[in-house]
Motif scaffolding. Structure first.
Motif, PDB file in Angstrom:
ATOM      1  N   VAL A 112     -58.978  -1.520 -14.248  1.00 26.77           N
ATOM      2  CA  VAL A 112     -59.765  -2.762 -14.171  1.00 26.77           C
ATOM      3  C   VAL A 112     -59.006  -3.996 -14.292  1.00 26.77           C
ATOM      4  CG1 VAL A 112     -61.762  -4.333 -14.915  1.00 26.77           C
ATOM      5  CG2 VAL A 112     -61.984  -1.669 -14.659  1.00 26.77           C
ATOM      6  N   ARG A 113     -58.356  -4.057 -15.302  1.00 31.37           N
ATOM      7  CA  ARG A 113     -57.175  -5.093 -15.756  1.00 31.37           C
ATOM      8  C   ARG A 113     -56.082  -5.470 -14.570  1.00 31.37           C
ATOM      9  NH1 ARG A 113     -54.998  -3.021 -19.802  1.00 31.37           N
ATOM     10  NH2 ARG A 113     -56.510  -3.765 -21.502  1.00 31.37           N
ATOM     11  N   GLY A 114     -55.577  -4.351 -14.156  1.00 31.22           N
ATOM     12  CA  GLY A 114     -54.789  -4.169 -12.969  1.00 31.22           C
ATOM     13  C   GLY A 114     -55.411  -5.006 -11.588  1.00 31.22           C
ATOM     14  N   VAL A 115     -56.492  -4.612 -11.300  1.00 34.08           N
ATOM     15  CA  VAL A 115     -57.220  -5.186 -10.043  1.00 34.08           C
ATOM     16  C   VAL A 115     -57.487  -6.927 -10.464  1.00 34.08           C
ATOM     17  CG1 VAL A 115     -59.345  -5.487  -8.746  1.00 34.08           C
ATOM     18  CG2 VAL A 115     -58.417  -3.196  -9.445  1.00 34.08           C
ATOM     19  N   MET A 116     -57.841  -7.129 -11.779  1.00 32.18           N
ATOM     20  CA  MET A 116     -58.055  -8.527 -11.896  1.00 32.18           C
ATOM     21  C   MET A 116     -56.688  -9.421 -11.940  1.00 32.18           C
ATOM     22  SD  MET A 116     -61.130  -8.229 -15.028  1.00 32.18           S
ATOM     23  CE  MET A 116     -61.318 -10.202 -14.930  1.00 32.18           C
ATOM     24  N   ARG A 117     -55.668  -8.969 -12.217  1.00 27.61           N
ATOM     25  CA  ARG A 117     -54.418  -9.462 -12.357  1.00 27.61           C
ATOM     26  C   ARG A 117     -54.028  -9.789 -10.845  1.00 27.61           C
ATOM     27  NH1 ARG A 117     -52.035  -6.663 -17.825  1.00 27.61           N
ATOM     28  NH2 ARG A 117     -52.757  -8.310 -19.187  1.00 27.61           N
ATOM     29  N   GLU A 118     -54.365  -8.714  -9.914  1.00 27.14           N
ATOM     30  CA  GLU A 118     -53.874  -8.776  -8.853  1.00 27.14           C
ATOM     31  C   GLU A 118     -54.868  -9.931  -8.195  1.00 27.14           C
ATOM     32  OE1 GLU A 118     -54.535  -5.052  -6.917  1.00 27.14           O
ATOM     33  OE2 GLU A 118     -52.953  -4.032  -8.040  1.00 27.14           O
ATOM     34  N   TRP A 119     -55.740 -10.047  -8.434  1.00 25.07           N
ATOM     35  CA  TRP A 119     -56.829 -11.082  -7.770  1.00 25.07           C
ATOM     36  C   TRP A 119     -56.712 -12.643  -8.448  1.00 25.07           C
ATOM     37  CZ3 TRP A 119     -61.367 -10.290  -4.366  1.00 25.07           C
ATOM     38  CH2 TRP A 119     -61.435  -9.588  -3.511  1.00 25.07           C
ATOM     39  N   TYR A 120     -55.957 -12.697  -9.693  1.00 19.35           N
ATOM     40  CA  TYR A 120     -55.831 -13.720 -10.428  1.00 19.35           C
ATOM     41  C   TYR A 120     -55.500 -15.164  -9.449  1.00 19.35           C
ATOM     42  CZ  TYR A 120     -54.526 -17.472 -13.760  1.00 19.35           C
ATOM     43  OH  TYR A 120     -54.441 -18.581 -14.501  1.00 19.35           O
TER      44      TYR A 120
END
Length: 235
Positions: free
Chosen positions: A76-84
């Motif tokens: 989840v954290r990885g996806v959120m960082r990609e979308w930041y």
């Protein structure tokens, strides 16, 4: 059940939090089987920074316990960082349940200004994972609130269910039977009375409310008796 809460992930002109939630569900694959995404309305006031309406999102994961918590968080954290996007202040929360203290905090977040310090202290005492992922980290308030609100079973507007396609062609006038076929457990008038008609105009998207731990679509009766009843935007 595992609950994920996210908030403050966008800026004007960027993809919204609902789209990010769908991206998270897609990345989780089989772990997201049976998932439900809801939007939760928080305190709507000029003194609170927001992009469009100060809403956070929750993701219900019935199979979230199939993988270690650390692995789930990493994904989840990885996806959120990609979308930041610069200018956003994303927050992430994850828990299997909400404490009474979290529920009280979420209720306050719907009617008044609350603080990050309170959110962090309450999450720590409640065993809820909570972290900011950029900017001021202000999104931790909505993320924590989203988990408490969805766990309470009486808040939120459903924006996506695991077996709904996206983009979704289920728009405009639809039969009550077809709406129920989408998993909507009950169709009611905004007054609370049962809807006895055959067709509802769901508008641009089917957006039932989350009430009693299930999907309920509230309908506004038309002023013109010959018109098709419309789904209520909020209830």
């Amino acid at each position: 059940m595992v609950y994920i809460g996210i908030d403050d992930t966008d800026i004007v002109g960027s993809p919204g939090t609902n789209q990010l939630a769908r991206a998270i569900v897609r990345r989780l694959g089989a772990v997201a089987a049976g998932s439900v995404i809801c939007r939760h309305q928080l305190f709507f006031d000029p003194c609170v920074p927001y992009t469009t309406g100060n809403g956070s999102a929750s993701i219900q994961l019935p199979r979230g316990g199939d993988v270690p918590r650390a692995e789930l968080l990493d994904t989840v954290r990885g996806v959120m960082r990609e979308w930041y996007v610069e200018g956003s202040d994303p927050g992430l929360a994850l828990a299997e349940r909400a404490s009474a203290e979290m529920a009280e905090f979420a209720a306050r977040a719907k009617r008044e200004v609350v603080t990050q310090a309170d959110a962090r202290a309450i999450a720590d005492r409640s065993g809820c994972h909570l972290e900011g992922l950029g900017g001021t980290n202000q999104g931790i308030i909505g993320a924590l609130s989203a988990i408490a609100l969805i766990d309470g079973g009486e808040d939120g507007r459903v924006v996506h269910v695991d077996d709904w396609p996206w983009p979704d062609a289920f728009v405009g006038p639809q039969s009550a039977a077809a709406i129920r076929g989408r998993g909507v457990a009950d169709i009611r008038l905004v007054s609370g009375e049962p809807f006895t008609g055959d067709v509802v105009d769901v508008g641009r998207h089917l957006r039932p409310n989350w009430r009693g731990g299930r999907m309920v679509l509230f309908v506004e009766p038309p002023e013109d008796v010959a018109a098709i009843p419309r789904a209520a935007k909020w209830k």
